[in-house]
Design a protein around this motif. Structure first.
Motif, short mmCIF file in Angstrom:
data_model
loop_
_atom_site.label_atom_id
_atom_site.label_comp_id
_atom_site.label_asym_id
_atom_site.label_seq_id
_atom_site.Cartn_x
_atom_site.Cartn_y
_atom_site.Cartn_z
N GLU A 175 -6.32 1.39 -9.90
CA GLU A 175 -5.33 0.59 -9.47
C GLU A 175 -4.45 1.17 -8.18
N LEU A 176 -4.55 2.76 -8.23
CA LEU A 176 -3.97 3.17 -6.95
C LEU A 176 -4.85 2.93 -5.78
N ARG A 177 -6.14 2.94 -5.95
CA ARG A 177 -7.04 2.47 -4.89
C ARG A 177 -6.81 1.12 -4.25
N TYR A 178 -6.45 0.29 -5.39
CA TYR A 178 -6.24 -1.19 -5.02
C TYR A 178 -4.85 -1.19 -4.04
N LEU A 179 -3.82 -0.56 -4.72
CA LEU A 179 -2.58 -0.69 -3.84
C LEU A 179 -2.81 0.08 -2.45
N THR A 234 -2.80 -0.65 2.97
CA THR A 234 -2.11 0.34 3.94
C THR A 234 -3.17 1.35 4.63
N GLY A 235 -4.22 1.51 4.03
CA GLY A 235 -5.47 2.11 4.82
C GLY A 235 -5.49 3.51 4.58
N ARG A 236 -4.42 4.04 3.88
CA ARG A 236 -4.32 5.63 3.67
C ARG A 236 -5.05 5.80 2.31
N PRO A 237 -5.80 6.94 2.42
CA PRO A 237 -6.22 7.43 1.30
C PRO A 237 -5.39 7.66 0.20
N TYR A 238 -5.65 7.22 -1.03
CA TYR A 238 -4.64 7.21 -2.22
C TYR A 238 -4.43 8.75 -2.83
N ARG A 239 -5.35 9.69 -2.50
CA ARG A 239 -5.25 10.88 -2.94
C ARG A 239 -4.06 11.58 -1.99
N HIS A 240 -3.53 11.02 -0.92
CA HIS A 240 -2.54 11.56 -0.36
C HIS A 240 -1.30 10.96 -0.80
N THR A 241 -1.05 10.40 -1.75
CA THR A 241 0.19 9.61 -2.03
C THR A 241 0.88 10.50 -3.05
N ALA A 242 2.07 10.36 -3.26
CA ALA A 242 2.93 11.08 -4.10
C ALA A 242 2.76 10.72 -5.79
N TYR A 281 1.55 13.11 -8.73
CA TYR A 281 2.35 13.20 -9.99
C TYR A 281 1.21 12.97 -11.27
N LEU A 282 0.56 12.05 -10.95
CA LEU A 282 -0.49 11.52 -12.16
C LEU A 282 -1.52 12.94 -12.32
N VAL A 283 -2.05 13.75 -11.27
CA VAL A 283 -2.66 14.84 -11.75
C VAL A 283 -1.89 15.95 -12.41
#
Length: 113
Positions: free
Chosen positions: A17-21, A25-33, A37-39
């Protein structure tokens, strides 16, 4: 109460779901807050040697609930974009939406005597 399933399935669903969101934006999901937080939360609530780890089960329930929310929002937006009204439509277009065809008049627009 329905079974939650394994925590790994919930984790993978959240990442999907993070990848879909973040695809828009074109940003990799691994660089999001949210990803950080999930990790952090999943690592902090790993299964320990205890027989019953209430915090781990509570986190899994909250994660499954949040996953359900994210999926529902994504599916709602997709359905809304597909079926949202686009204003006035002709009779032919309205019939086409439900899979019907209007009969053709012989001789053009109307009956001519």
């Amino acid at each position: 109460m329905a079974a939650l399933g394994p925590p790994l399935r919930t984790w993978r669903g959240l990442l999907r779901e993070l990848r879909y969101l973040n695809a828009a934006t074109g940003r990799p999901y691994r660089h999001t807050a949210a990803y950080r937080y999930l990790v952090k939360a999943f690592r902090a609530h790993r299964v320990t040697s205890e027989k019953l780890c209430r915090a781990q089960h509570e986190l899994h329930f909250q994660a499954a609930t949040y996953l359900c929310l994210l999926r529902s929002i994504r599916e709602h937006v997709a359905l809304h974009q597909e079926f949202h009204g686009k204003g006035e439509r002709s009779v032919e277009e309205s019939a086409g939406l439900v899979g019907l065809k209007l009969p053709q008049q012989p001789g053009g627009k109307g009956w001519e005597p």
